[in-house]
Enzyme design. Sequence first.
Site, PDB file in Angstrom:
ATOM      1  N   HIS A 122      -1.580  -0.293  -9.833  1.00 58.73           N
ATOM      2  CA  HIS A 122      -2.282  -1.163  -8.877  1.00 58.73           C
ATOM      3  C   HIS A 122      -2.823  -2.416  -9.579  1.00 58.73           C
ATOM      4  O   HIS A 122      -4.006  -2.735  -9.489  1.00 58.73           O
ATOM      5  CB  HIS A 122      -3.415  -0.401  -8.160  1.00 58.73           C
ATOM      6  CG  HIS A 122      -3.801  -1.045  -6.867  1.00 58.73           C
ATOM      7  ND1 HIS A 122      -4.146  -0.332  -5.747  1.00 58.73           N
ATOM      8  CD2 HIS A 122      -3.897  -2.345  -6.505  1.00 58.73           C
ATOM      9  CE1 HIS A 122      -4.440  -1.167  -4.754  1.00 58.73           C
ATOM     10  NE2 HIS A 122      -4.297  -2.409  -5.198  1.00 58.73           N
TER      11      HIS A 122
ATOM     12  N   ARG B 138       0.859  -1.188   0.000  1.00 64.48           N
ATOM     13  CA  ARG B 138       0.000   0.000   0.000  1.00 64.48           C
ATOM     14  C   ARG B 138       0.896   1.239   0.000  1.00 64.48           C
ATOM     15  O   ARG B 138       1.984   1.231   0.570  1.00 64.48           O
ATOM     16  CB  ARG B 138      -0.903   0.039   1.234  1.00 64.48           C
ATOM     17  CG  ARG B 138      -2.104  -0.896   1.173  1.00 64.48           C
ATOM     18  CD  ARG B 138      -3.142  -0.444   0.129  1.00 64.48           C
ATOM     19  NE  ARG B 138      -4.340  -1.266   0.095  1.00 64.48           N
ATOM     20  CZ  ARG B 138      -4.558  -2.264  -0.763  1.00 64.48           C
ATOM     21  NH1 ARG B 138      -3.640  -2.595  -1.654  1.00 64.48           N
ATOM     22  NH2 ARG B 138      -5.698  -2.929  -0.748  1.00 64.48           N
TER      23      ARG B 138
HETATM   24  P1  NAP Z   1      -2.223 -10.609   5.687  1.00 68.26           P
HETATM   25  O1  NAP Z   1      -2.357 -12.064   5.457  1.00 68.26           O
HETATM   26  O2  NAP Z   1      -3.147  -9.949   6.658  1.00 68.26           O
HETATM   27  O3  NAP Z   1      -0.699 -10.354   6.138  1.00 68.26           O
HETATM   28  C1  NAP Z   1      -0.260  -9.130   6.621  1.00 68.26           C
HETATM   29  C2  NAP Z   1       1.154  -9.311   7.139  1.00 68.26           C
HETATM   30  O4  NAP Z   1       1.611  -8.046   7.629  1.00 68.26           O
HETATM   31  C3  NAP Z   1       1.209 -10.276   8.332  1.00 68.26           C
HETATM   32  O5  NAP Z   1       2.374 -11.043   8.279  1.00 68.26           O
HETATM   33  C4  NAP Z   1       1.254  -9.328   9.526  1.00 68.26           C
HETATM   34  O6  NAP Z   1       1.908  -9.866  10.671  1.00 68.26           O
HETATM   35  C5  NAP Z   1       2.093  -8.211   8.962  1.00 68.26           C
HETATM   36  N1  NAP Z   1       1.873  -6.982   9.732  1.00 68.26           N
HETATM   37  C6  NAP Z   1       0.751  -6.278   9.899  1.00 68.26           C
HETATM   38  N2  NAP Z   1       0.955  -5.229  10.717  1.00 68.26           N
HETATM   39  C7  NAP Z   1       2.252  -5.286  11.075  1.00 68.26           C
HETATM   40  C8  NAP Z   1       3.075  -4.495  11.918  1.00 68.26           C
HETATM   41  N3  NAP Z   1       2.587  -3.425  12.556  1.00 68.26           N
HETATM   42  N4  NAP Z   1       4.355  -4.857  12.067  1.00 68.26           N
HETATM   43  C9  NAP Z   1       4.858  -5.941  11.444  1.00 68.26           C
HETATM   44  N5  NAP Z   1       4.134  -6.743  10.626  1.00 68.26           N
HETATM   45  C10 NAP Z   1       2.847  -6.410  10.455  1.00 68.26           C
HETATM   46  O7  NAP Z   1      -2.357  -9.786   4.337  1.00 68.26           O
HETATM   47  P2  NAP Z   1      -2.056 -10.305   2.842  1.00 68.26           P
HETATM   48  O8  NAP Z   1      -3.224 -11.049   2.309  1.00 68.26           O
HETATM   49  O9  NAP Z   1      -0.729 -10.941   2.815  1.00 68.26           O
HETATM   50  O10 NAP Z   1      -2.020  -8.903   2.080  1.00 68.26           O
HETATM   51  C11 NAP Z   1      -1.053  -7.921   2.405  1.00 68.26           C
HETATM   52  C12 NAP Z   1      -1.408  -6.603   1.745  1.00 68.26           C
HETATM   53  O11 NAP Z   1      -1.160  -6.671   0.349  1.00 68.26           O
HETATM   54  C13 NAP Z   1      -2.879  -6.227   1.816  1.00 68.26           C
HETATM   55  O12 NAP Z   1      -3.217  -5.650   3.077  1.00 68.26           O
HETATM   56  C14 NAP Z   1      -2.997  -5.221   0.706  1.00 68.26           C
HETATM   57  O13 NAP Z   1      -2.698  -3.939   1.237  1.00 68.26           O
HETATM   58  C15 NAP Z   1      -1.900  -5.642  -0.274  1.00 68.26           C
HETATM   59  N6  NAP Z   1      -2.432  -6.138  -1.567  1.00 68.26           N
HETATM   60  C16 NAP Z   1      -2.081  -5.478  -2.704  1.00 68.26           C
HETATM   61  C17 NAP Z   1      -2.539  -5.939  -3.935  1.00 68.26           C
HETATM   62  C18 NAP Z   1      -2.123  -5.270  -5.213  1.00 68.26           C
HETATM   63  O14 NAP Z   1      -2.629  -5.599  -6.280  1.00 68.26           O
HETATM   64  N7  NAP Z   1      -1.192  -4.345  -5.181  1.00 68.26           N
HETATM   65  C19 NAP Z   1      -3.386  -7.054  -4.003  1.00 68.26           C
HETATM   66  C20 NAP Z   1      -3.727  -7.672  -2.814  1.00 68.26           C
HETATM   67  C21 NAP Z   1      -3.242  -7.220  -1.601  1.00 68.26           C
HETATM   68  P3  NAP Z   1       1.297 -11.146  11.445  1.00 68.26           P
HETATM   69  O15 NAP Z   1       1.494 -12.300  10.482  1.00 68.26           O
HETATM   70  O16 NAP Z   1       2.123 -11.244  12.633  1.00 68.26           O
HETATM   71  O17 NAP Z   1      -0.150 -10.849  11.685  1.00 68.26           O
END
Ligand code: NAP
Length: 309
Positions: A272, A224
């Site tokens: 994006h 993001r």
């Molecule tokens: P997820 O499964 O919720 O994973 C988020 C990761 O971030 C987890 O490992 C979490 O730690 C870590 N995290 C969150 N807050 C943190 C903090 N304060 N300090 C350290 N680590 C932290 O999410 P996901 O499905 O992998 O997706 C990640 C992001 O990708 C989404 O939120 C979205 O913004 C982005 N995205 C972008 C696209 C695109 O097309 N560009 C598409 C889809 C998603 P824990 O494991 O310890 O909870």
Amino acid sequence: MLNVLFSAKPAAWDEYQAPLTKALSDAGLEANLSCEMPSADVDYIVLAPNGPVSDFAPYVKTKAVLNLWAGVESIVHNKTLTQPLARMVDNGLTRGMVEWVVGHVLRHHLGMDAHILGQDGEWRTPYPPLAADRPVTILGLGELGLACSQALVTLGFPVTGWSRNPKSVAGVRCLYGDAGLDQSLSDAQIVVLLLPDTPATHNVLNTERLALMARGAFVVNPGRGPLIDDNALLAALDSGQLTHATLDVFRVEPLPGEHPFWAHPRVTVTPHIASTTRPDTASQIIAENIQRCESGLPLLHLVDRAAGY
Ligand code: NAP
């Protein structure tokens, strides 16, 4: 008969109507799926945050809101949303992200631009290093970060992952919490951001943290926009601390035409498109979650409202 409201832009309805109808039926659910129905009748809302529903108060009997997107930052703090919120975890979305991340990491690792863009008669011979000599750090070891880290480990990259909670992932050096962040960035040559947008993750890459990376490093951000301090990133590119940044997400989208990222010779802007939810596989996840809720089982991928993701 369950009433399932689909709240998204009309183009999404065209994509989802058939696969979602099929998935609900395959899951043995008798459902009335529609874009319009009286709010008081709705059992479940399938939601794109850019769709028409933003006030959830009238949905008095709604058992869950099922987000079509992985990111929930635009609705997680909506005070009218008191119903449970599940985010999207979709195998198609994950595989798309792995392909995009691996592609951009390999572009920078192999120095492809020198050959693709530099067809100028010069015989450039330096060999790229092997992946084993290119440390990669992934900030965020969730669904997407974990899958990307595993793909990069398979290619031979030494991978460090950073998360909020401790983790153990085969082949990945796992660090966590505030204490692990600086260590995870130290000497990293490529940093991939796959964190959610929460108050705790804003500007996670700032001037000080960019300075920890190896000189001439690369940043790849499909997470993001607010994860990076834009001015600090531009300064790091201009000073040579960073060689290149590939950015898929921005604080304002679409990225305004006058933003310096567009014109910067060492920034790649992608609009994006790193990955997206795929209707066939996402519909199965939505149907499974409704089925679970109807059977009294906990929802999959429930959002932690306090943590914001
Ligand atoms: P997820 O499964 O919720 O994973 C988020 C990761 O971030 C987890 O490992 C979490 O730690 C870590 N995290 C969150 N807050 C943190 C903090 N304060 N300090 C350290 N680590 C932290 O999410 P996901 O499905 O992998 O997706 C990640 C992001 O990708 C989404 O939120 C979205 O913004 C982005 N995205 C972008 C696209 C695109 O097309 N560009 C598409 C889809 C998603 P824990 O494991 O310890 O909870």
